[in-house]
Write a protein that holds these residues in place. Sequence first.
Motif, mmCIF file in Angstrom:
data_model
loop_
_atom_site.group_PDB
_atom_site.id
_atom_site.type_symbol
_atom_site.label_atom_id
_atom_site.label_comp_id
_atom_site.label_asym_id
_atom_site.label_seq_id
_atom_site.Cartn_x
_atom_site.Cartn_y
_atom_site.Cartn_z
ATOM 1 N N MET A 1 0.831 -1.206 0.000
ATOM 2 C CA MET A 1 0.000 0.000 0.000
ATOM 3 C C MET A 1 0.868 1.260 0.000
ATOM 4 N N MET A 2 1.895 1.240 0.915
ATOM 5 C CA MET A 2 2.809 2.382 0.987
ATOM 6 C C MET A 2 3.520 2.607 -0.341
ATOM 7 N N LEU A 3 3.915 1.479 -0.964
ATOM 8 C CA LEU A 3 4.640 1.559 -2.219
ATOM 9 C C LEU A 3 3.732 2.160 -3.300
ATOM 10 N N LEU A 4 2.472 1.699 -3.295
ATOM 11 C CA LEU A 4 1.513 2.222 -4.276
ATOM 12 C C LEU A 4 1.330 3.727 -4.108
ATOM 13 N N LYS A 5 1.270 4.146 -2.853
ATOM 14 C CA LYS A 5 1.102 5.569 -2.557
ATOM 15 C C LYS A 5 2.307 6.355 -3.078
ATOM 16 N N LYS A 6 3.497 5.774 -2.823
ATOM 17 C CA LYS A 6 4.733 6.437 -3.266
ATOM 18 C C LYS A 6 4.747 6.596 -4.783
ATOM 19 N N ILE A 7 4.329 5.520 -5.464
ATOM 20 C CA ILE A 7 4.317 5.562 -6.935
ATOM 21 C C ILE A 7 3.307 6.612 -7.409
ATOM 22 N N ALA A 8 2.147 6.639 -6.735
ATOM 23 C CA ALA A 8 1.099 7.597 -7.104
ATOM 24 C C ALA A 8 1.605 9.033 -6.928
ATOM 25 N N TYR A 9 2.270 9.297 -5.798
ATOM 26 C CA TYR A 9 2.806 10.632 -5.538
ATOM 27 C C TYR A 9 3.867 11.012 -6.575
ATOM 28 N N HIS A 10 4.722 10.026 -6.891
ATOM 29 C CA HIS A 10 5.784 10.275 -7.854
ATOM 30 C C HIS A 10 5.189 10.631 -9.206
ATOM 31 N N THR A 11 4.135 9.900 -9.589
ATOM 32 C CA THR A 11 3.465 10.162 -10.869
ATOM 33 C C THR A 11 2.845 11.560 -10.852
ATOM 34 N N LEU A 12 2.213 11.889 -9.745
ATOM 35 C CA LEU A 12 1.601 13.222 -9.632
ATOM 36 C C LEU A 12 2.650 14.319 -9.729
ATOM 37 N N ASP A 13 3.828 14.069 -9.106
ATOM 38 C CA ASP A 13 4.914 15.064 -9.155
ATOM 39 C C ASP A 13 5.375 15.305 -10.590
ATOM 40 N N LEU A 14 5.362 14.228 -11.391
ATOM 41 C CA LEU A 14 5.793 14.365 -12.779
ATOM 42 C C LEU A 14 4.732 15.072 -13.617
ATOM 43 N N LEU A 15 3.466 14.730 -13.327
ATOM 44 C CA LEU A 15 2.368 15.286 -14.122
ATOM 45 C C LEU A 15 2.055 16.736 -13.737
ATOM 46 N N PHE A 16 2.018 16.974 -12.443
ATOM 47 C CA PHE A 16 1.655 18.309 -11.940
ATOM 48 C C PHE A 16 2.713 18.778 -10.938
ATOM 49 N N PRO A 17 3.859 19.251 -11.434
ATOM 50 C CA PRO A 17 4.910 19.641 -10.481
ATOM 51 C C PRO A 17 4.445 20.778 -9.573
ATOM 52 N N TYR A 18 4.682 20.595 -8.274
ATOM 53 C CA TYR A 18 4.319 21.612 -7.280
ATOM 54 C C TYR A 18 5.530 22.463 -6.963
ATOM 55 N N ILE A 19 5.279 23.735 -6.655
ATOM 56 C CA ILE A 19 6.380 24.539 -6.128
ATOM 57 C C ILE A 19 5.984 25.030 -4.735
ATOM 58 N N CYS A 20 6.992 25.237 -3.896
ATOM 59 C CA CYS A 20 6.742 25.678 -2.523
ATOM 60 C C CYS A 20 6.116 27.074 -2.542
ATOM 61 N N ALA A 21 5.027 27.248 -1.771
ATOM 62 C CA ALA A 21 4.325 28.535 -1.734
ATOM 63 C C ALA A 21 5.145 29.612 -1.027
ATOM 64 N N GLY A 22 6.201 29.194 -0.314
ATOM 65 C CA GLY A 22 7.003 30.168 0.419
ATOM 66 C C GLY A 22 8.229 30.645 -0.337
ATOM 67 N N CYS A 23 8.851 29.738 -1.128
ATOM 68 C CA CYS A 23 10.119 30.122 -1.765
ATOM 69 C C CYS A 23 10.225 29.700 -3.225
ATOM 70 N N GLY A 24 9.294 28.915 -3.717
ATOM 71 C CA GLY A 24 9.285 28.588 -5.139
ATOM 72 C C GLY A 24 10.100 27.378 -5.547
ATOM 73 N N VAL A 25 10.753 26.668 -4.611
ATOM 74 C CA VAL A 25 11.508 25.464 -5.016
ATOM 75 C C VAL A 25 10.514 24.329 -5.293
#
Length: 236
Positions: A1-25
């Motif tokens: 389950m944890m692994l699936l979550k990790k893969i899902a998050y990784h995929t989301l990071d690739l599809l919709f990259p987030y930047i920090c609301a405080g500093c932009g990294v």
Amino acid sequence: MMLLKKIAYHTLDLLFPYICAGCGVPVSYASQGICANCMESIAEPDDPCPVCSGPMNGSSCPICSSRMTYMDRTIALGEYAGALKKIISSVKFGNNTRVAGCLAELAAVKAMQFASGVDYITAVPMNKKKKWRRGFNQSELLARKIAARAGIRYRDLLREKPGSGSQKILSVRERYINIIGRYEPVCGGLHGKSVIIVDDVFTTGSTINECSRVLREAGCSRVFALVLARVPSGIR
Ligand SMILES: [Zn+2]
Ligand SMILES: [Zn+2]
């Protein structure tokens, strides 16, 4: 389950990259929109005044000693500067709900730490005209999120009387005078109740102080002000 979550998050990071609301990294989807450095920077200064959360002058508070304050305590996540200021703007003007959830989580932890056993969480109200123009009351949205996380009931307790003018062009002293009588309770049954009142930013404190006064007048035994940030210079 944890692994699936990790893969899902990784995929989301690739599809919709987030930047920090405080500093932009770039940040991971799992980070709630704030990087570790900015998260660490959100902190109150050492030993703030417990009543207004402002800086102390030795053992006395220059602010509370020169005016009536009606809250038992002001709880702030940090100073309205640097990363926290940018993070709050991203919520206020960019409608960043992910970050709003993260701030609410931090605020709920502080609420439970300093104001345990309260009956209600409420928000500094906004008059209908302003709410209609903006579409929402930022403080109310935040208060509802904090309430849900802290397991405390949210309730509208105050309203702003119609026809109240703006506070923006006034001096600090004028703000404190001008705001008297602006709010009124919308319900009874507050006798002996403990309440947390939420606002996004504590600028001069005139608004949340007046709301606290009205809540006390309505019978509340304890009133805690909870804000995301406090302007460092505070009330003068
Ligand atoms: Zn950051
Ligand atoms: Zn003080």
